[in-house]
Design a protein around this motif. Structure first.
Motif, PDB file in Angstrom:
ATOM      1  N   GLU A 203     -89.992  -9.422 114.281  1.00  0.00           N
ATOM      2  CA  GLU A 203     -91.138 -10.302 114.491  1.00  0.00           C
ATOM      3  C   GLU A 203     -92.204 -10.070 113.422  1.00  0.00           C
ATOM      4  O   GLU A 203     -92.857 -11.023 112.966  1.00  0.00           O
ATOM      5  N   MET A 204     -92.368  -8.820 112.998  1.00  0.00           N
ATOM      6  CA  MET A 204     -93.351  -8.507 111.975  1.00  0.00           C
ATOM      7  C   MET A 204     -92.980  -9.144 110.640  1.00  0.00           C
ATOM      8  O   MET A 204     -93.823  -9.714 109.936  1.00  0.00           O
ATOM      9  N   ASP A 205     -91.697  -9.090 110.277  1.00  0.00           N
ATOM     10  CA  ASP A 205     -91.251  -9.711 109.024  1.00  0.00           C
ATOM     11  C   ASP A 205     -91.446 -11.225 109.060  1.00  0.00           C
ATOM     12  O   ASP A 205     -91.894 -11.838 108.080  1.00  0.00           O
ATOM     13  N   ALA A 206     -91.099 -11.852 110.198  1.00  0.00           N
ATOM     14  CA  ALA A 206     -91.282 -13.303 110.330  1.00  0.00           C
ATOM     15  C   ALA A 206     -92.760 -13.674 110.275  1.00  0.00           C
ATOM     16  O   ALA A 206     -93.143 -14.698 109.688  1.00  0.00           O
ATOM     17  N   LEU A 207     -93.604 -12.854 110.878  1.00  0.00           N
ATOM     18  CA  LEU A 207     -95.046 -13.127 110.875  1.00  0.00           C
ATOM     19  C   LEU A 207     -95.607 -13.065 109.457  1.00  0.00           C
ATOM     20  O   LEU A 207     -96.475 -13.863 109.086  1.00  0.00           O
ATOM     21  N   THR A 208     -95.108 -12.146 108.640  1.00  0.00           N
ATOM     22  CA  THR A 208     -95.552 -12.044 107.245  1.00  0.00           C
ATOM     23  C   THR A 208     -95.216 -13.318 106.474  1.00  0.00           C
ATOM     24  O   THR A 208     -96.049 -13.851 105.725  1.00  0.00           O
ATOM     25  N   GLU A 209     -94.014 -13.834 106.658  1.00  0.00           N
ATOM     26  CA  GLU A 209     -93.607 -15.064 105.975  1.00  0.00           C
ATOM     27  C   GLU A 209     -94.428 -16.263 106.458  1.00  0.00           C
ATOM     28  O   GLU A 209     -94.856 -17.110 105.658  1.00  0.00           O
ATOM     29  N   ASP A 210     -94.651 -16.354 107.770  1.00  0.00           N
ATOM     30  CA  ASP A 210     -95.420 -17.473 108.315  1.00  0.00           C
ATOM     31  C   ASP A 210     -96.858 -17.459 107.805  1.00  0.00           C
ATOM     32  O   ASP A 210     -97.449 -18.521 107.530  1.00  0.00           O
ATOM     33  N   THR A 211     -97.445 -16.283 107.685  1.00  0.00           N
ATOM     34  CA  THR A 211     -98.816 -16.177 107.178  1.00  0.00           C
ATOM     35  C   THR A 211     -98.910 -16.654 105.733  1.00  0.00           C
ATOM     36  O   THR A 211     -99.831 -17.395 105.361  1.00  0.00           O
ATOM     37  N   ASP A 212     -97.956 -16.247 104.929  1.00  0.00           N
ATOM     38  CA  ASP A 212     -97.952 -16.667 103.527  1.00  0.00           C
ATOM     39  C   ASP A 212     -97.785 -18.184 103.403  1.00  0.00           C
ATOM     40  O   ASP A 212     -98.478 -18.839 102.618  1.00  0.00           O
TER      41      ASP A 212
END
Length: 435
Positions: free
Chosen positions: A98-107
């Motif tokens: 979830e943390m990795d996906a959240l990083t991509e979504d933020t970018d």
């Protein structure tokens, strides 16, 4: 052909130089008050509004570009921060995927925000300001043509005033020529002189007509366009800031959701850490209870030892985080063997207390202790102890509220008399001894 081209270029250059000299001479005469100037107060107000509008639009464009640069800077800072967190986040921690996906979504959200402002707000503002250079050049041209018109008007006016003088002069010269020339040539000379005078007059009149036509065409066009452009500024400002506000609202809404997701992941990661610490503490507590029972059985057959006065009661830390249902289930399963041991011990103690307390025990009873030191309560939820007091230890309504080193109980004498546990309270375990 080259010579003709050069001649044409030189001719145009000479005409332009002559126009500049004529305009400069006309402006000097107007400033000195020797020639009147065409003035249009309404048009001058339009030009003033145009200049103000162009200045404000240019400043808005500059500030919007600066805002976009700041958004890009914030995007870069956010990306570096998210990448740093992703690099530090260990694979076995809660919510790694979830943390990795959240990083991509933020970018992605930052990229969309920057692109939307560029396409919808800045582009439309650039198109709006693109009209100003052309109109500004036409206003300058209109001013030049107005000077040409004034100059032609003044020249024609001067010819009109001097026409009679010229006619009188021509008549006088014709009389002198008539006396000297033959009779057959006198008519030709007179006709030539009149033609020369009329030619200059007609040329001046034609020049005035051309100058007036060019000036009036430019003047009429600008008088139609400038008010419309001035009124158009409201719509441009509305569209620019309305779109900007809409993109900001969408961006911050989506970013708020991502921030909430990040907060939830961090909270659950902390709960996971607390759960592991709690499991280790429960295992250690179980081992301590078994050791205490062993020591108690050995002390029954050994001579009594001198009682040492305990240290100060343990501090009461703030309540721990409440585990989730799944975590609580795992914790209960991990501590199941110790619970069975405690239940058997409690049953033994229960039977012992039953013999002296009328066979009726308070709900949640675990075992009985005796106070071996006085304890003065320092808070409303604490139990006052005197040496020799018998206390019935009760289970906490919420096990998570129990602090290390503290027990919950009620005075046995109070329970026997009143059958009431509303006066129960907490007390330090090291001030008592199991019986």
């Amino acid at each position: 052909m080259a010579e003709i081209g050069k001649g044409v270029t030189a001719g145009k250059l000479a005409i332009n130089v002559q126009k500049r000299l004529t305009r400069a001479q006309e402006k000097v005469l107007q400033k000195l008050g020797k020639a009147d100037e065409t003035r249009d107060a309404a048009f001058e107000e339009m030009v003033s509004n145009f200049n103000k509008q162009m200045t404000e639009g240019t400043k808005l464009q500059k500030d919007l570009k600066a805002y976009l640069a700041a958004v890009k800077t914030m995007h870069d800072a956010s990306r570096r921060l998210q990448d740093c967190l992703a690099d530090m986040y260990e694979p076995d921690w809660f919510g790694k995927e979830e943390m990795d996906a959240l990083t991509e979504d933020t970018d992605t959200l930052w990229l969309d925000y920057h692109q939307n402002i560029t396409d919808k707000s800045l582009t439309s503002l650039d198109a709006y300001l693109a009209n100003f250079p052309d109109i500004k050049a036409r206003i300058a041209k209109r001013d030049r043509k107005m000077v040409d018109f004034d100059s032609a008007r003044h020249h024609f006016s001067s010819l009109q005033k001097g026409k009679k003088k010229d006619e009188a002069k021509i008549a006088k010269q014709a009389a002198l020529l008539e006396m000297a020339a033959p009779s057959w040539a006198q008519g030709l000379i007179s006709a030539h002189q009149v033609a020369q005078t009329n030619l200059s007059y007609n040329q001046a009149e034609e020049e005035l007509g051309r100058a007036q036509k060019i000036f009036e065409e430019l003047n009429v066009e600008l008088q139609d366009e400038l008010p419309a452009l001035w009124d158009n500024r409201v719509g441009v400002y509305v569209n620019t800031f309305q779109r900007l506000a809409g993109h900001q609202e969408k961006f911050h809404g989506e970013m708020g959701k991502l921030s909430q997701n990040l907060n939830d992941i961090m909270t659950k990661l902390e709960e996971q850490r607390e759960l592991k610490k709690g499991g280790a503490a429960a295992a250690k507590t179980g081992e301590g209870a078994k050791s205490e029972e062993t020591n108690h059985s050995e002390s029954a057959s050994s001579p009594p030892k001198a009682v040492q006065r305990p240290g100060p009661p343990p501090s009461r830390p703030p309540p721990r985080l409440t585990p989730s249902p799944d975590q609580r289930q795992q914790q209960d399963e991990a501590s199941a063997p110790d619970t069975n041991t405690d239940c058997s011990a409690a049953a033994t103690q229960q039977s012992a207390v039953t013999n002296g307390s009328d066979g009726e025990l308070p709900p949640g009873f675990l075992y009985k202790v005796k106070a071996i030191h006085d304890y003065a309560a320092t808070d409303g939820d604490e139990l006052e102890l005197k040496i020799g007091d018998d206390v019935l230890v009760l289970a906490f309504d919420n096990p998570d509220e129990q602090d290390d080193g503290w027990l919950m109980g009620v005075q046995e004498s109070h329970w026997v008399q009143n059958k009431d546990i509303s006066v129960k309270g907490v007390f330090p375990e090291n001030f008592t001894q199991k019986v």
